[in-house]
Motif scaffolding. Structure first.
Motif, PDB file in Angstrom:
ATOM      1  N   MET A   1       0.843  -1.187   0.000  1.00 53.99           N
ATOM      2  CA  MET A   1       0.000   0.000   0.000  1.00 53.99           C
ATOM      3  C   MET A   1       0.885   1.245   0.000  1.00 53.99           C
ATOM      4  SD  MET A   1      -3.120   1.046  -0.086  1.00 53.99           S
ATOM      5  CE  MET A   1      -3.991  -0.430   0.400  1.00 53.99           C
ATOM      6  N   THR A   3       1.985   4.801   0.958  1.00 58.33           N
ATOM      7  CA  THR A   3       1.695   5.687   2.072  1.00 58.33           C
ATOM      8  C   THR A   3       1.430   7.093   1.563  1.00 58.33           C
ATOM      9  OG1 THR A   3       4.044   6.138   2.370  1.00 58.33           O
ATOM     10  CG2 THR A   3       3.115   4.332   3.640  1.00 58.33           C
ATOM     11  N   THR A  32       8.141  -3.076   0.042  1.00 62.48           N
ATOM     12  CA  THR A  32       8.321  -3.304  -1.393  1.00 62.48           C
ATOM     13  C   THR A  32       7.688  -4.625  -1.822  1.00 62.48           C
ATOM     14  OG1 THR A  32      10.532  -4.226  -0.954  1.00 62.48           O
ATOM     15  CG2 THR A  32      10.405  -1.894  -1.549  1.00 62.48           C
ATOM     16  N   ASN A  33       7.775  -5.666  -0.987  1.00 61.86           N
ATOM     17  CA  ASN A  33       7.114  -6.930  -1.323  1.00 61.86           C
ATOM     18  C   ASN A  33       5.600  -6.755  -1.398  1.00 61.86           C
ATOM     19  OD1 ASN A  33       9.544  -8.438  -1.358  1.00 61.86           O
ATOM     20  ND2 ASN A  33       8.556 -10.157  -0.330  1.00 61.86           N
ATOM     21  N   SER A  34       5.036  -6.052  -0.422  1.00 62.02           N
ATOM     22  CA  SER A  34       3.585  -5.855  -0.400  1.00 62.02           C
ATOM     23  C   SER A  34       3.118  -5.063  -1.614  1.00 62.02           C
ATOM     24  CB  SER A  34       3.166  -5.134   0.883  1.00 62.02           C
ATOM     25  OG  SER A  34       3.425  -5.935   2.013  1.00 62.02           O
ATOM     26  N   PHE A  35       3.896  -4.067  -2.021  1.00 60.40           N
ATOM     27  CA  PHE A  35       3.522  -3.286  -3.198  1.00 60.40           C
ATOM     28  C   PHE A  35       3.460  -4.171  -4.439  1.00 60.40           C
ATOM     29  CE2 PHE A  35       4.793  -1.014  -7.038  1.00 60.40           C
ATOM     30  CZ  PHE A  35       3.765  -0.080  -7.124  1.00 60.40           C
ATOM     31  N   LYS A  37       2.920  -7.344  -4.569  1.00 61.52           N
ATOM     32  CA  LYS A  37       1.734  -8.198  -4.461  1.00 61.52           C
ATOM     33  C   LYS A  37       0.492  -7.463  -4.950  1.00 61.52           C
ATOM     34  CE  LYS A  37       3.221 -11.005  -0.504  1.00 61.52           C
ATOM     35  NZ  LYS A  37       2.891 -11.372   0.896  1.00 61.52           N
ATOM     36  N   ASP A  38       0.404  -6.170  -4.621  1.00 60.35           N
ATOM     37  CA  ASP A  38      -0.767  -5.379  -5.004  1.00 60.35           C
ATOM     38  C   ASP A  38      -0.900  -5.226  -6.515  1.00 60.35           C
ATOM     39  OD1 ASP A  38      -1.461  -5.047  -2.367  1.00 60.35           O
ATOM     40  OD2 ASP A  38      -0.620  -3.031  -2.184  1.00 60.35           O
ATOM     41  N   ILE A  39       0.225  -5.224  -7.234  1.00 63.16           N
ATOM     42  CA  ILE A  39       0.166  -4.996  -8.682  1.00 63.16           C
ATOM     43  C   ILE A  39       0.443  -6.275  -9.471  1.00 63.16           C
ATOM     44  CG2 ILE A  39       0.867  -2.584  -8.392  1.00 63.16           C
ATOM     45  CD1 ILE A  39       3.633  -3.442  -9.520  1.00 63.16           C
ATOM     46  N   CYS A  49      10.951  -3.105  -7.446  1.00 64.77           N
ATOM     47  CA  CYS A  49      10.448  -2.009  -6.623  1.00 64.77           C
ATOM     48  C   CYS A  49      11.532  -1.653  -5.615  1.00 64.77           C
ATOM     49  CB  CYS A  49       9.164  -2.422  -5.907  1.00 64.77           C
ATOM     50  SG  CYS A  49       8.482  -1.144  -4.818  1.00 64.77           S
ATOM     51  N   GLU A 136       3.101 -15.667  -4.916  1.00 65.95           N
ATOM     52  CA  GLU A 136       1.874 -14.880  -4.964  1.00 65.95           C
ATOM     53  C   GLU A 136       1.085 -15.266  -6.208  1.00 65.95           C
ATOM     54  OE1 GLU A 136      -0.893 -11.874  -3.762  1.00 65.95           O
ATOM     55  OE2 GLU A 136       0.736 -12.933  -2.718  1.00 65.95           O
ATOM     56  N   ALA A 138      -1.717 -13.955  -8.735  1.00 62.14           N
ATOM     57  CA  ALA A 138      -2.403 -12.743  -9.161  1.00 62.14           C
ATOM     58  C   ALA A 138      -3.872 -13.034  -9.440  1.00 62.14           C
ATOM     59  CB  ALA A 138      -1.730 -12.180 -10.414  1.00 62.14           C
TER      60      ALA A 138
END
Length: 273
Positions: A1, A3, A32-35, A37-39, A49, A136, A138
């Protein structure tokens, strides 16, 4: 996410010697890992990232990874080939990743880069970096591997995991050049012809950088049991650590990464210094 005080990323496609790469760069980001995952799933090309400051980094078993501004906090996302529901990481992948990063760091410093199974980065017996590899899926059903890396480039903050001495890496080049070198080594090692490669693990290269020596007394630590004394026997082609436990000295045991880690024998029996 992303910020609220993040700078929106500069997104570009760069054609280097190996592949086209999408790059996202942030001033500030939770993880950076979570970002990634989001995309996940928007491209079959490698995606990186990088954040100047990561505020909610995490490592193995969801442990907090404390980082400071201008340390290295970066992740690489690679697509997996089509697979069934028995998805798992390729054998030895974690160790191949660690070796690629170690080679990149070694090129940019006069320091001796050591590796501790399964994929921790050490200098002078002090931990300077950690690697987290996640699978992950998608929304489009595509499976991806996300490789997260944190490296201390300055004296580290106090860390909740006190299992190791903490150190830092001193590059002889700029941070941006160092990040570019890490990215290039990882992509060259792992990704060709739009798929993850399955080259055999170079056990000799690992042995040359291994923090532990053959026959060294260590602790094997798991989340379920008390640390157990063991005698280290190196790793095999599958990336498994091999040990003889003190209470079973004639039985060779192969350890998978999972929830098991290795500690120096100088640590206390609870796995701390």
């Amino acid at each position: 996410m992303i910020t609220s005080n993040s700078v929106m990323p500069s997104i570009m496609t760069r054609l280097d010697k190996y592949q086209a790469v999408y790059q996202f760069k942030f001033k500030r980001l939770a993880s950076t890992n979570s970002f990634l995952k989001d995309i996940a799933g928007f491209t079959n090309h490698p995606v990186t990232c990088v954040a100047d400051c990561q505020t909610k980094g995490y490592g193995q078993q969801n442990r907090n990874w404390a980082s400071q501004e201008n340390d290295i906090a970066m992740s690489l996302m690679l697509p997996m080939p089509h697979i069934d529901n028995s998805i798992r990481l390729p054998d030895g992948l974690s160790q191949r990743v660690a070796l690629a990063i170690a080679e990149a760091l070694a090129e940019q410093s006069h320091q001796n880069i050591q590796l501790k199974w399964p994929n921790d980065i050490f200098i002078n017996n002090a931990k300077v970096g950690g690697i987290l590899i996640e699978l992950e899926r998608a929304a489009n059903g595509q499976w991806l591997i996300i490789i997260g890396l944190g490296v201390n480039l300055q004296p580290p903050l106090q860390h909740p995991d006190a299992s190791y001495k903490r150190g830092w890496f001193i590059p002889n080049t700029s941070r941006n050049q160092l990040i570019g070198s890490i990215e290039a080594h990882l992509i060259k090692t792992l990704f060709t012809s739009a798929k993850i490669t399955s080259a055999p693990l170079n056990v000799n290269a690992w042995q040359a950088r291994d923090l532990f020596t053959q026959g060294e007394t260590i602790y094997v630590v798991s989340t379920q049991n008390k640390p157990q004394i063991a005698y280290y026997q190196g790793i095999n082609l599958q990336g498994e650590a091999m040990v003889y436990y003190a209470h079973q000295p004639n039985k060779l045991v192969r350890l998978n990464s999972g929830t098991v880690s290795l500690r120096t024998y100088e640590t206390n029996e609870d796995g701390t210094n």
